[in-house]
Write a protein that holds these residues in place. Structure first.
Motif, PDB file in Angstrom:
ATOM      1  N   ALA A  57      -6.026  38.422  -4.545  1.00 58.17           N
ATOM      2  CA  ALA A  57      -7.280  38.636  -5.271  1.00 58.17           C
ATOM      3  C   ALA A  57      -7.949  37.314  -5.636  1.00 58.17           C
ATOM      4  CB  ALA A  57      -7.018  39.434  -6.543  1.00 58.17           C
ATOM      5  N   GLN A  58      -9.276  37.401  -5.841  1.00 59.99           N
ATOM      6  CA  GLN A  58     -10.047  36.295  -6.411  1.00 59.99           C
ATOM      7  C   GLN A  58     -10.671  36.829  -7.691  1.00 59.99           C
ATOM      8  OE1 GLN A  58     -12.685  34.233  -3.711  1.00 59.99           O
ATOM      9  NE2 GLN A  58     -11.347  34.641  -1.956  1.00 59.99           N
ATOM     10  N   LEU A  59     -10.331  36.212  -8.805  1.00 54.54           N
ATOM     11  CA  LEU A  59     -10.709  36.745 -10.113  1.00 54.54           C
ATOM     12  C   LEU A  59     -11.591  35.759 -10.869  1.00 54.54           C
ATOM     13  CD1 LEU A  59      -7.140  38.017 -11.044  1.00 54.54           C
ATOM     14  CD2 LEU A  59      -9.003  39.368 -10.079  1.00 54.54           C
ATOM     15  N   LEU A  60     -12.612  36.289 -11.507  1.00 61.21           N
ATOM     16  CA  LEU A  60     -13.539  35.460 -12.266  1.00 61.21           C
ATOM     17  C   LEU A  60     -13.498  35.894 -13.727  1.00 61.21           C
ATOM     18  CD1 LEU A  60     -15.600  33.182 -11.853  1.00 61.21           C
ATOM     19  CD2 LEU A  60     -17.351  34.929 -11.519  1.00 61.21           C
ATOM     20  N   TYR A  61     -13.169  34.952 -14.603  1.00 64.08           N
ATOM     21  CA  TYR A  61     -13.103  35.221 -16.040  1.00 64.08           C
ATOM     22  C   TYR A  61     -14.275  34.520 -16.714  1.00 64.08           C
ATOM     23  CZ  TYR A  61      -8.401  36.752 -14.872  1.00 64.08           C
ATOM     24  OH  TYR A  61      -7.342  37.400 -14.311  1.00 64.08           O
ATOM     25  N   GLY A  62     -14.899  35.207 -17.665  1.00 77.01           N
ATOM     26  CA  GLY A  62     -16.078  34.651 -18.310  1.00 77.01           C
ATOM     27  C   GLY A  62     -15.926  34.533 -19.817  1.00 77.01           C
ATOM     28  N   PHE A  63     -16.681  33.582 -20.380  1.00 74.82           N
ATOM     29  CA  PHE A  63     -16.598  33.303 -21.818  1.00 74.82           C
ATOM     30  C   PHE A  63     -17.983  32.967 -22.353  1.00 74.82           C
ATOM     31  CE2 PHE A  63     -12.828  32.185 -19.515  1.00 74.82           C
ATOM     32  CZ  PHE A  63     -11.840  32.879 -20.196  1.00 74.82           C
ATOM     33  N   ALA A  64     -18.210  33.316 -23.606  1.00 75.75           N
ATOM     34  CA  ALA A  64     -19.523  33.092 -24.211  1.00 75.75           C
ATOM     35  C   ALA A  64     -19.789  31.618 -24.482  1.00 75.75           C
ATOM     36  CB  ALA A  64     -19.643  33.887 -25.512  1.00 75.75           C
ATOM     37  N   ASN A  65     -18.730  30.814 -24.555  1.00 78.18           N
ATOM     38  CA  ASN A  65     -18.902  29.407 -24.869  1.00 78.18           C
ATOM     39  C   ASN A  65     -17.735  28.591 -24.311  1.00 78.18           C
ATOM     40  OD1 ASN A  65     -16.719  29.348 -27.036  1.00 78.18           O
ATOM     41  ND2 ASN A  65     -18.090  30.932 -27.822  1.00 78.18           N
ATOM     42  N   LYS A  66     -17.876  27.287 -24.325  1.00 72.92           N
ATOM     43  CA  LYS A  66     -16.853  26.405 -23.776  1.00 72.92           C
ATOM     44  C   LYS A  66     -15.581  26.386 -24.628  1.00 72.92           C
ATOM     45  CE  LYS A  66     -20.051  23.237 -21.447  1.00 72.92           C
ATOM     46  NZ  LYS A  66     -20.556  21.838 -21.378  1.00 72.92           N
ATOM     47  N   VAL A  67     -15.724  26.687 -25.916  1.00 69.39           N
ATOM     48  CA  VAL A  67     -14.567  26.687 -26.814  1.00 69.39           C
ATOM     49  C   VAL A  67     -13.563  27.746 -26.390  1.00 69.39           C
ATOM     50  CG1 VAL A  67     -13.811  27.080 -29.185  1.00 69.39           C
ATOM     51  CG2 VAL A  67     -15.866  25.736 -28.751  1.00 69.39           C
ATOM     52  N   GLU A  68     -14.055  28.971 -26.141  1.00 68.81           N
ATOM     53  CA  GLU A  68     -13.161  30.042 -25.724  1.00 68.81           C
ATOM     54  C   GLU A  68     -12.552  29.752 -24.350  1.00 68.81           C
ATOM     55  OE1 GLU A  68     -14.968  33.882 -26.019  1.00 68.81           O
ATOM     56  OE2 GLU A  68     -14.501  34.015 -28.161  1.00 68.81           O
ATOM     57  N   ARG A  69     -13.351  29.206 -23.452  1.00 69.93           N
ATOM     58  CA  ARG A  69     -12.813  28.875 -22.125  1.00 69.93           C
ATOM     59  C   ARG A  69     -11.749  27.794 -22.225  1.00 69.93           C
ATOM     60  NH1 ARG A  69     -16.580  26.503 -17.385  1.00 69.93           N
ATOM     61  NH2 ARG A  69     -16.568  24.723 -18.820  1.00 69.93           N
ATOM     62  N   LYS A  70     -11.961  26.807 -23.084  1.00 63.54           N
ATOM     63  CA  LYS A  70     -10.978  25.749 -23.271  1.00 63.54           C
ATOM     64  C   LYS A  70      -9.660  26.307 -23.769  1.00 63.54           C
ATOM     65  CE  LYS A  70     -10.176  21.514 -25.970  1.00 63.54           C
ATOM     66  NZ  LYS A  70     -10.754  20.588 -26.981  1.00 63.54           N
ATOM     67  N   LEU A  71      -9.725  27.221 -24.756  1.00 65.96           N
ATOM     68  CA  LEU A  71      -8.500  27.805 -25.285  1.00 65.96           C
ATOM     69  C   LEU A  71      -7.816  28.677 -24.234  1.00 65.96           C
ATOM     70  CD1 LEU A  71      -6.545  28.176 -27.575  1.00 65.96           C
ATOM     71  CD2 LEU A  71      -8.009  29.992 -28.492  1.00 65.96           C
ATOM     72  N   PHE A  72      -8.596  29.434 -23.474  1.00 66.85           N
ATOM     73  CA  PHE A  72      -8.041  30.251 -22.382  1.00 66.85           C
ATOM     74  C   PHE A  72      -7.264  29.371 -21.406  1.00 66.85           C
ATOM     75  CE2 PHE A  72      -8.508  31.911 -18.042  1.00 66.85           C
ATOM     76  CZ  PHE A  72      -8.021  33.201 -18.172  1.00 66.85           C
ATOM     77  N   ARG A  73      -7.830  28.236 -21.037  1.00 64.42           N
ATOM     78  CA  ARG A  73      -7.170  27.337 -20.090  1.00 64.42           C
ATOM     79  C   ARG A  73      -5.900  26.724 -20.668  1.00 64.42           C
ATOM     80  NH1 ARG A  73     -12.636  24.405 -17.539  1.00 64.42           N
ATOM     81  NH2 ARG A  73     -12.994  26.002 -15.925  1.00 64.42           N
ATOM     82  N   LEU A  74      -5.889  26.509 -21.969  1.00 64.12           N
ATOM     83  CA  LEU A  74      -4.669  26.011 -22.606  1.00 64.12           C
ATOM     84  C   LEU A  74      -3.606  27.107 -22.674  1.00 64.12           C
ATOM     85  CD1 LEU A  74      -6.138  23.933 -25.597  1.00 64.12           C
ATOM     86  CD2 LEU A  74      -5.085  23.043 -23.514  1.00 64.12           C
ATOM     87  N   LEU A  75      -4.039  28.327 -22.940  1.00 60.75           N
ATOM     88  CA  LEU A  75      -3.095  29.437 -23.068  1.00 60.75           C
ATOM     89  C   LEU A  75      -2.372  29.729 -21.761  1.00 60.75           C
ATOM     90  CD1 LEU A  75      -5.168  31.905 -25.296  1.00 60.75           C
ATOM     91  CD2 LEU A  75      -2.962  30.904 -25.896  1.00 60.75           C
ATOM     92  N   ILE A  76      -3.092  29.712 -20.643  1.00 60.48           N
ATOM     93  CA  ILE A  76      -2.463  30.074 -19.369  1.00 60.48           C
ATOM     94  C   ILE A  76      -1.515  28.992 -18.856  1.00 60.48           C
ATOM     95  CG2 ILE A  76      -4.277  31.683 -18.695  1.00 60.48           C
ATOM     96  CD1 ILE A  76      -5.452  29.556 -16.882  1.00 60.48           C
ATOM     97  N   LYS A  77      -1.479  27.852 -19.540  1.00 59.13           N
ATOM     98  CA  LYS A  77      -0.501  26.818 -19.195  1.00 59.13           C
ATOM     99  C   LYS A  77       0.845  27.062 -19.876  1.00 59.13           C
ATOM    100  CE  LYS A  77      -3.902  23.120 -18.441  1.00 59.13           C
ATOM    101  NZ  LYS A  77      -4.406  21.802 -18.925  1.00 59.13           N
ATOM    102  N   VAL A  78       0.848  27.959 -20.857  1.00 59.18           N
ATOM    103  CA  VAL A  78       2.085  28.276 -21.566  1.00 59.18           C
ATOM    104  C   VAL A  78       2.976  29.131 -20.673  1.00 59.18           C
ATOM    105  CG1 VAL A  78       3.092  29.450 -23.560  1.00 59.18           C
ATOM    106  CG2 VAL A  78       0.974  28.137 -23.817  1.00 59.18           C
TER     107      VAL A  78
END
Length: 205
Positions: A57-78
């Motif tokens: 699959a190719q999946l696209l995740y969206g966020f209302a702002n860069k803050v939420e995207r930044k946290l999402f990217r940190l979370l998926i590294k856990v």
């Protein structure tokens, strides 16, 4: 890499939306905190995105702002946290609320998120504590400081708000029984599906 989309909001079927950009419709999965901030259908919207390519699959995740995207990217590294669990976390609380949980070692709140057992919650607190040492929230980004109840709501109610809300919670990782119980506990006929999802998530946390 697709990092940002601006276009017309065509559909909202939480936690997914369809946004049309220059004649191309993009299916985007979003945390509920970001969906609450979206405008009404057929209005212009801007999303910050994270693109994931897998073998199947190719999946696209969206966020209302860069803050939420930044946290999402940190979370998926856990270790043990994938995109679905990261979305569940960001659907139950804002970025600032999650950061506050980490800072204050609030294990009890984090384990209430679907898919997060005690071991995963402990791992999140330990690993995210190091990653959030230099965390800075953009003070001009209003959504990051808003509780979900502060975000302006659309007046477009769907015909089966209860069913849509239950389906959205199941998509976020809650069991059918949990979703049914939570939505029924907050249901009134005048609420939209987004109202029901927001209130149900708050009730479960």
């Amino acid at each position: 890499m697709i990092g940002r989309l601006r276009g017309t909001l065509i559909e909202k079927m939480s936690p997914e939306i369809l946004i049309e950009c220059h004649g191309v419709g993009y299916e985007v999965t979003m945390p509920m905190t970001s969906i609450y901030a979206l405008p009404e259908l057929n209005q212009q919207a801007t999303l910050y995105t994270h693109f994931v390519v897998r073998e199947d699959a190719q999946l696209l995740y969206g966020f209302a702002n860069k803050v939420e995207r930044k946290l999402f990217r940190l979370l998926i590294k856990v270790n043990g946290v994938g995109p679905k669990l990261a979305l569940a976390i960001l659907s139950g609380m804002s970025a600032d609320q999650f950061v506050s949980c980490v800072v204050h070692d609030d294990l009890s709140t984090i384990v209430k998120i679907p898919g997060v057992g005690k071991k995963t919650a402990e791992r999140l607190l330990i690993e995210m504590r190091d990653r959030l040492k230099d965390w800075q929230t953009d003070s001009t980004d209003a959504l990051a400081h808003m509780m979900p109840s502060d975000v302006k709501q659309t007046s477009n109610f769907v015909s089966d708000a209860k069913g849509d809300a239950i389906n959205a919670l199941v998509s976020l990782g809650y069991s059918q029984q949990q979703a049914d119980k939570a939505v029924k506990s907050v249901f009134t006929s005048d609420k939209s599906s987004e109202d029901l999802i927001r209130n149900a998530l708050k009730a479960m946390l």
